[in-house]
Every structure is written in structure tokens, then in C-alpha cells.
Design a protein around this motif. Structure first.
Motif, PDB file in Angstrom:
ATOM      1  N   PRO A  15      56.115  42.153  47.287  1.00  0.00           N
ATOM      2  CA  PRO A  15      55.765  42.019  48.077  1.00  0.00           C
ATOM      3  C   PRO A  15      54.102  42.184  47.565  1.00  0.00           C
ATOM      4  CG  PRO A  15      57.167  42.617  49.128  1.00  0.00           C
ATOM      5  CD  PRO A  15      57.511  42.458  48.194  1.00  0.00           C
ATOM      6  N   HIS A  16      52.315  42.066  47.700  1.00  0.00           N
ATOM      7  CA  HIS A  16      51.389  42.293  46.161  1.00  0.00           C
ATOM      8  C   HIS A  16      50.631  41.399  47.555  1.00  0.00           C
ATOM      9  CE1 HIS A  16      53.100  38.010  45.471  1.00  0.00           C
ATOM     10  NE2 HIS A  16      51.664  37.476  44.780  1.00  0.00           N
ATOM     11  N   PHE A  17      49.028  41.945  46.806  1.00  0.00           N
ATOM     12  CA  PHE A  17      48.261  41.466  47.539  1.00  0.00           C
ATOM     13  C   PHE A  17      47.266  40.474  46.567  1.00  0.00           C
ATOM     14  CE2 PHE A  17      48.840  45.251  49.085  1.00  0.00           C
ATOM     15  CZ  PHE A  17      48.000  45.016  50.839  1.00  0.00           C
ATOM     16  N   GLU A  18      46.887  39.103  46.855  1.00  0.00           N
ATOM     17  CA  GLU A  18      46.277  38.558  46.271  1.00  0.00           C
ATOM     18  C   GLU A  18      45.147  38.814  45.273  1.00  0.00           C
ATOM     19  OE1 GLU A  18      47.731  36.019  45.029  1.00  0.00           O
ATOM     20  OE2 GLU A  18      50.423  35.760  46.008  1.00  0.00           O
ATOM     21  N   THR A  19      44.924  38.120  44.741  1.00  0.00           N
ATOM     22  CA  THR A  19      43.554  37.925  43.861  1.00  0.00           C
ATOM     23  C   THR A  19      42.427  36.784  43.206  1.00  0.00           C
ATOM     24  OG1 THR A  19      44.738  38.094  41.731  1.00  0.00           O
ATOM     25  CG2 THR A  19      44.541  39.819  42.375  1.00  0.00           C
ATOM     26  N   GLU A  20      42.595  35.812  44.698  1.00  0.00           N
ATOM     27  CA  GLU A  20      41.635  34.877  44.641  1.00  0.00           C
ATOM     28  C   GLU A  20      40.022  34.856  44.514  1.00  0.00           C
ATOM     29  OE1 GLU A  20      43.950  32.524  47.242  1.00  0.00           O
ATOM     30  OE2 GLU A  20      45.681  32.575  46.094  1.00  0.00           O
ATOM     31  N   PHE A  21      39.969  34.010  43.668  1.00  0.00           N
ATOM     32  CA  PHE A  21      38.227  33.528  43.754  1.00  0.00           C
ATOM     33  C   PHE A  21      38.204  32.334  43.478  1.00  0.00           C
ATOM     34  CE2 PHE A  21      38.450  34.921  40.086  1.00  0.00           C
ATOM     35  CZ  PHE A  21      37.976  34.344  38.843  1.00  0.00           C
ATOM     36  N   GLU A  22      36.524  32.036  44.216  1.00  0.00           N
ATOM     37  CA  GLU A  22      36.132  30.960  43.677  1.00  0.00           C
ATOM     38  C   GLU A  22      35.119  30.294  42.885  1.00  0.00           C
ATOM     39  OE1 GLU A  22      34.669  27.024  46.744  1.00  0.00           O
ATOM     40  OE2 GLU A  22      36.487  28.303  47.055  1.00  0.00           O
ATOM     41  N   TYR A  23      35.534  29.547  42.045  1.00  0.00           N
ATOM     42  CA  TYR A  23      34.371  29.324  41.309  1.00  0.00           C
ATOM     43  C   TYR A  23      33.305  28.099  40.818  1.00  0.00           C
ATOM     44  CZ  TYR A  23      31.730  29.869  36.983  1.00  0.00           C
ATOM     45  OH  TYR A  23      30.541  29.984  35.683  1.00  0.00           O
ATOM     46  N   TYR A  24      32.598  27.842  41.280  1.00  0.00           N
ATOM     47  CA  TYR A  24      32.352  26.680  41.619  1.00  0.00           C
ATOM     48  C   TYR A  24      33.200  25.391  41.721  1.00  0.00           C
ATOM     49  CZ  TYR A  24      28.162  27.294  38.484  1.00  0.00           C
ATOM     50  OH  TYR A  24      26.626  27.845  37.792  1.00  0.00           O
ATOM     51  N   GLY A  25      33.561  25.687  42.622  1.00  0.00           N
ATOM     52  CA  GLY A  25      34.516  24.781  43.857  1.00  0.00           C
ATOM     53  C   GLY A  25      35.766  24.899  42.857  1.00  0.00           C
ATOM     54  N   GLN A  26      36.339  25.738  41.856  1.00  0.00           N
ATOM     55  CA  GLN A  26      37.901  26.036  41.959  1.00  0.00           C
ATOM     56  C   GLN A  26      38.157  27.250  41.932  1.00  0.00           C
ATOM     57  OE1 GLN A  26      39.903  23.699  39.287  1.00  0.00           O
ATOM     58  NE2 GLN A  26      41.272  25.329  40.371  1.00  0.00           N
ATOM     59  N   LYS A  27      39.240  27.626  42.756  1.00  0.00           N
ATOM     60  CA  LYS A  27      39.976  28.678  43.223  1.00  0.00           C
ATOM     61  C   LYS A  27      40.471  29.411  41.625  1.00  0.00           C
ATOM     62  CE  LYS A  27      40.738  28.348  48.166  1.00  0.00           C
ATOM     63  NZ  LYS A  27      41.351  27.825  48.784  1.00  0.00           N
ATOM     64  N   TYR A  28      40.612  30.552  41.228  1.00  0.00           N
ATOM     65  CA  TYR A  28      41.381  30.588  40.416  1.00  0.00           C
ATOM     66  C   TYR A  28      42.040  32.316  41.127  1.00  0.00           C
ATOM     67  CZ  TYR A  28      38.525  28.357  37.150  1.00  0.00           C
ATOM     68  OH  TYR A  28      38.170  27.278  36.483  1.00  0.00           O
ATOM     69  N   SER A  29      42.470  32.585  40.429  1.00  0.00           N
ATOM     70  CA  SER A  29      43.644  33.630  40.298  1.00  0.00           C
ATOM     71  C   SER A  29      43.214  34.864  39.172  1.00  0.00           C
ATOM     72  CB  SER A  29      44.783  33.698  40.716  1.00  0.00           C
ATOM     73  OG  SER A  29      45.280  33.037  41.888  1.00  0.00           O
ATOM     74  N   ILE A  30      43.173  35.950  39.343  1.00  0.00           N
ATOM     75  CA  ILE A  30      43.388  36.906  38.247  1.00  0.00           C
ATOM     76  C   ILE A  30      45.011  37.043  37.917  1.00  0.00           C
ATOM     77  CG2 ILE A  30      42.830  39.396  37.211  1.00  0.00           C
ATOM     78  CD1 ILE A  30      41.056  39.360  39.001  1.00  0.00           C
TER      79      ILE A  30
END
Length: 317
Positions: free
Chosen positions: A65-80
Motif C-alpha cells: 500500500p502507498h499513495f501515488e505521486t502523479e502530476f500532469e505536465y503539458y498533457g503528459q502524466k508523470y510520477s515521482i
């Protein structure tokens, strides 16, 4: 809740603690030496140091179990980056032996707060070798650990005497035990109990199939286990290193992803590389720097191994 009032950090008091508590000075000295020593061993063995990847469209899905660290930048999804495991499989196609001093962010749940072993922002030295077995990884990492301990005991004898006076330099080869053997001897809490009863680090091998992710190689001769391993510290300090041989064949990767219910679309670009047949067999691991520091100094929590430590479920600076 994850962030309750009782877990807030008083920044002024924390800084005062850094200034007056010798643990932080001592631990960061030891930690600096750990980095120098492991780098020296890997450099001398022909490894190439690469820069870390801190954000990416793909990262380790993790198996807990964990929390996701996603964000969107210029239409592209990224994760840390949770770990560079998938990037390492590609990187060894450029250089056959690679390592990275890699920061990892894993937003694990607050039940990990009191384990003594978990930070949600930590650093590991990730290494990978092309056309290698787990035996090859054992050889490299045993040399790195032994060399590091010897140098630290030589350079900082007073610090070791102060915190861990009975610290032993382990001998090669480290002992090896299968998960099955340890479960039969110690029951469900086998890792903790085996660590408490050990006097030197040991390799825990043959991890059950469903306990790890799709990228870890299934043993073709014993399909219920993986060609995986953990290094376990003695004296109750538990996991030090995690690694294994890697799946590289496209159909086998798909099979393993289906078994783990891993969504294909999350790893679309990685699967394209595998489908083209570009991946090759490799093996590697990651060694946590804070956990290594904690064991060498026999500290009760990894929070004491670095400045600005971030523990699951706690506020931090």
C-alpha cells in the motif's frame, strides 16, 4: 488521518536538535563515507555512474500500500520516481554495468511510522549488470559492504565504539537461506526473527512468485519462486538490499503483469521496448543508504541518519 495534529513538526525545535544532538553529526559523517566507499568499489569494478531519474511516465508499481505521486505536465502524466528499476533495464543496454545514487519517493502508509526502517523520501544506490545472475550481484555487493565497514572502522573508530562497539566485519560468502526455509523455522514473522537471531548479514533468496512485481524473473525450473533476493542485516535491523534477475521477454512480461493485475496502459512505452526485443537479461539491486547507516550505528530509527528526514505519516521540513 495521515497528517494529524500530533504528528506536526516544530521546525525550530528540530533545528535545535540538529545543533545539539551529536547523533546527526556522527550519522552524516558515516553516511558520507558509505557513499564514497560503495562508489569506489563499483568504480573499480568497471561500473559507470549515471544521473538519477526523478520524474518519469513509468516507475515501480510497488507491491504494498502507498499513495501515488502523479502530476500532469503539458498533457503528459508523470510520477515521482519510486525506484529506477525499469530505467535500469534499458540503461544496461548503453553501459553493461551501471549504478545511480538515486533518490526515491514512496508515500507509504502511516503504519510504517514506527518500524524504524522507513522514510518516504530516501536514497539508495541502484546497480544493474547486463547478462548477469544474482550470484554476480552477491559478489559485488558483498565486496562493497565489507570494504565499507572496514574503512569506516578504520577512519571513525571512536564513532563506531560509541554506537556499535561489537560491529563485526562479515566474511564472504554471506550465508543464504530460502524464504521457505525461514518460514519453516520461524513462521510468518520469519524475516524479523531471522534477523534477530543472525550475527552477520545473510541473503534471503527464492521469494514466492506473488510477493514481488512483474519485472522480477520467475525461476523457469521452479515457477512458484522468483530469482530474487533480499540482504538481511543481523541484530533485528532487517532488510538492507532488495534485488533480483529481471524478466526481459515480452510474452513473459505480459504473463506476469496479468498475474499481478498490473494495467498494461500504465507501462505502454516500456512494453513497446520489450515487444521490439530490445531488452536483455540483467540483474541488479538497490541498497538503502539510510538503512546501512542505521545498522552501522545501531540506531533505533532511520530518522536519525539524515537531516530533514521524512517518515511516513509525519509532517516534516
Amino acid at each position: 488521518m495521515m497528517h494529524s495534529e500530533s504528528r506536526k513538526v516544530d521546525t525550530v525545535e528540530l533545528v535545535k536538535d540538529y545543533l545539539k544532538n551529536p547523533i546527526f553529526r556522527d550519522a552524516t559523517l558515516i553516511q558520507s563515507e558509505i557513499l564514497k566507499c560503495i562508489r569506489k568499489v563499483l568504480d573499480e569494478k568497471g561500473f559507470v555512474e549515471l544521473l538519477p531519474v526523478t520524474v518519469s511516465p513509468i516507475t515501480d508499481p510497488l507491491n504494498h500500500p502507498h499513495f501515488e505521486t502523479e502530476f500532469e505536465y503539458y498533457g503528459q502524466k508523470y510520477s515521482i520516481t519510486k525506484s529506477m528499476i525499469l530505467h535500469k533495464q534499458v540503461a544496461v543496454l548503453v553501459h553493461k554495468k551501471i549504478y545511480i545514487v538515486s533518490p526515491n519517493v514512496r508515500l507509504e502508509t502511516e503504519d510504517k511510522m514506527e518500524s524504524g526502517r522507513h522514510l518516504f523520501d530516501f536514497v539508495q544506490i541502484d546497480m544493474e549488470m547486463l547478462n548477469a545472475s544474482r550470484e554476480d550481484v552477491f559478489e559485488v555487493m558483498e565486496d562493497a559492504i565489507i570494504y565499507t565497514i572496514e574503512k569506516i572502522k578504520e577512519k571513525y573508530p571512536d564513532i563506531i565504539k560509541k554506537y556499535h562497539p561489537d560491529l563485526k566485519t562479515p566474511k564472504k560468502p554471506f550465508k543464504r537461506y530460502t524464504v521457505k526455509e525461514l518460514k519453516e523455522k520461524y513462521g510468518d514473522n520469519y524475516e524479523k526473527l531471522a534477523s534477530l537471531n543472525a550475527t552477520e548479514p545473510f541473503w534471503m533468496i527464492d521469494i514466492p512468485l506473488l510477493e514481488r512485481e512483474f519485472y522480477d524473473k520467475q525461476d523457469p525450473n521452479r515457477p512458484d519462486v522468483l530469482l530474487d533476493f533480499d540482504l538481511i542485516y543481523p541484530e533485528g535491523f532487517e532488510e538492507a538490499i532488495s534485488g533480483g534477475e529481471r524478466e526481459h521477454e515480452y510474452e513473459q512480461i505480459l504473463k506476469r503483469m496479468k498475474l499481478k493485475n498490473t494495467p498494461f496502459e500504465q507501462f505502454e512505452e516500456y512494453l513497446k521496448v520489450a515487444k521490439e526485443g530490445l531488452l536483455e537479461h540483467s540483474a541488479g539491486c538497490g541498497i538503502g543508504i539510510e538503512r546501512f547507516t542505521r545498522w552501522l550505528l545501531a540506531l533505533d530509527h532511520v530518522e536519525k541518519t539524515r537531516l530533514f528526514a521524512k517518515t511516513p505519516g509525519k509532517h516534516s521540513i
